[in-house]
Design an enzyme around this catalytic site. Structure first.
Site, mmCIF file in Angstrom:
data_model
loop_
_atom_site.group_PDB
_atom_site.id
_atom_site.type_symbol
_atom_site.label_atom_id
_atom_site.label_comp_id
_atom_site.label_asym_id
_atom_site.label_seq_id
_atom_site.Cartn_x
_atom_site.Cartn_y
_atom_site.Cartn_z
ATOM 1 N N SER A 1 7.065 -11.954 -1.704
ATOM 2 C CA SER A 1 5.838 -12.258 -0.970
ATOM 3 C C SER A 1 5.863 -13.690 -0.473
ATOM 4 C CB SER A 1 4.598 -12.051 -1.859
ATOM 5 O OG SER A 1 3.421 -12.418 -1.174
ATOM 6 N N HIS B 1 -4.462 -4.326 -2.267
ATOM 7 C CA HIS B 1 -4.913 -3.954 -0.920
ATOM 8 C C HIS B 1 -5.114 -2.449 -0.764
ATOM 9 C CE1 HIS B 1 -2.916 -7.931 0.539
ATOM 10 N NE2 HIS B 1 -4.140 -8.117 0.070
ATOM 11 N N ASN C 1 11.864 -14.990 -3.379
ATOM 12 C CA ASN C 1 11.541 -14.487 -2.042
ATOM 13 C C ASN C 1 12.515 -15.065 -1.035
ATOM 14 O OD1 ASN C 1 9.486 -13.126 -0.188
ATOM 15 N ND2 ASN C 1 9.539 -15.186 0.686
ATOM 16 N N ILE C 2 12.889 -14.272 -0.054
ATOM 17 C CA ILE C 2 13.721 -14.784 1.033
ATOM 18 C C ILE C 2 12.810 -15.517 2.007
ATOM 19 C CG2 ILE C 2 15.273 -14.219 2.931
ATOM 20 C CD1 ILE C 2 16.141 -11.749 1.421
ATOM 21 N N GLY C 3 13.002 -16.806 2.128
ATOM 22 C CA GLY C 3 12.190 -17.602 3.044
ATOM 23 C C GLY C 3 11.121 -18.395 2.326
ATOM 24 N N CYS D 1 -14.071 8.096 2.705
ATOM 25 C CA CYS D 1 -15.142 8.231 3.697
ATOM 26 C C CYS D 1 -16.019 6.993 3.604
ATOM 27 C CB CYS D 1 -15.969 9.486 3.422
ATOM 28 S SG CYS D 1 -17.448 9.592 4.467
ATOM 29 N N VAL E 1 0.833 -1.210 0.000
ATOM 30 C CA VAL E 1 0.000 0.000 0.000
ATOM 31 C C VAL E 1 0.863 1.254 0.000
ATOM 32 C CG1 VAL E 1 -1.878 -1.203 1.196
ATOM 33 C CG2 VAL E 1 -0.179 0.053 2.548
#
Length: 319
Positions: free
Chosen positions: A266, A166, A291-293, A174, A150
């Site tokens: 991600s 997202h 991605n790391i992991g 509003c 975001v």
């Protein structure tokens, strides 16, 4: 139908951006500060880089799904990275959507923390990965990019064919009349409402707020919608809320138009992004994950690289 048209306008797919502020110290932009949220990892093997290079060049219409792991190199932490993610470093947790709606005191706490974190969060700049994604799009390689972030960094880097799954923290909506306010304008309104509120912090979270005590937020005034007096909320999907259905349908359409999928930064722990990788697998589209992991889609990936994102992508040369 009206909601679909509203969500799918260029105005809402791309953010109104805030210029850097002189509010915070120079410490915020040092290399060591930017990289402190990047998990430690071994470099990718030469063989893997070649495989990814072939994967990208063999694609005629690439679909990219990006996550918080690409913005860590700009100095924004993610939630789940081992040792350096927000959950590993503190017991701070993002606000639940139901709590934001139900409890005025929770909204006070949220907006106070967001107000303090905004000058730093809004000034963060794109890193090499964001720029590579924009360059690949300009070269005609990327058909569509979907980001779970975001922070508007893809937009700042120049990406145009993009969906912010997202939402974007640079907009405020509003909840009653659906009017949109640029976040930088709301910052001025909050400042006028709270002229004596002078708390500062450099410890931002993935969504831009900071951790403040109840004493620090005492007396903080939350603005209302200037149009109807309704509740204001960042135009982002809070935890416990759902991505609007028109956006989900739109992304599935874009996925159907692509011939391969690249996931960068991600873990896909959140289903809102993971569902598109499930769909890609069902459609027999090749999937590469950088991605790391561990990620939720490792078992679906034709190629998985566990290494720092920018270090790998800068070695991928388009042919």
């Amino acid at each position: 139908m009206a909601l679909f048209k509203l969500l799918c306008t260029k105005k809402l797919f791309r953010c109104t951006l805030t210029l850097p502020s002189a509010f915070y110290s120079s410490e915020a932009v040092t290399t060591s500060t930017r990289l402190k949220f990047v998990p430690v990892s071994d470099p990718a093997e030469e063989r893997q880089v070649k495989q990814l290079t072939d994967f990208v060049n063999n694609s005629q219409s690439l679909f990219i799904l990006s996550g918080a792991g690409i913005s860590t190199e700009s100095g924004i932490p993610d939630y789940r990275s081992e040792g350096v993610g927000l959950y590993a470093r503190s017991d701070q947790r993002p606000i639940q959507y139901s709590d934001f709606l139900r409890y005025p005191s929770r909204r006070v706490k949220y907006w106070a923390r967001n107000y303090v974190g905004w000058p730093l969060f809004s000034s963060v700049q794109p890193n090499l990965t964001h720029k590579i994604c924009a360059d690949w799009e300009e070269a005609g390689k990327v058909h569509w990019l979907v980001t779970q972030n975001v922070d508007a960094l893809h937009t700042k880097a120049g990406s145009k064919n993009i969906t912010e799954l997202h939402g974007c923290s640079h907009r405020v909506v509003c909840l009653s009349c659906q009017s949109i306010t640029p976040r930088k304008e709301l910052q001025k309104i909050i400042s006028e409402l709270n002229p004596r509120f002078k708390v500062e912090s450099l410890n931002i979270s993935p969504d831009g707020d900071v951790l403040l005590s109840d004493e620090e937020i005492k007396g903080f005034q939350v603005p209302e919608c200037t149009n109807c007096g309704g509740i204001l909320k960042p135009d982002v999907v809070f935890f416990g809320d759902n991505v609007p259905r028109p956006i989900v349908h739109f992304v599935f359409k874009k996925l159907s138009e692509c011939d391969s999928v690249l996931v960068i930064g991600s873990s896909l722990f959140v289903y809102s992004g993971y569902r598109f990788i499930l769909a890609a697998s069902e459609q027999k589209k090749p999937v590469a994950v950088l991605n790391i992991g561990e990620t939720r889609a490792d078992h679906l990936a034709d190629l998985k690289i566990n290494a720092k994102v920018s270090d790998v992508l800068q070695q991928v040369k388009l042919r």
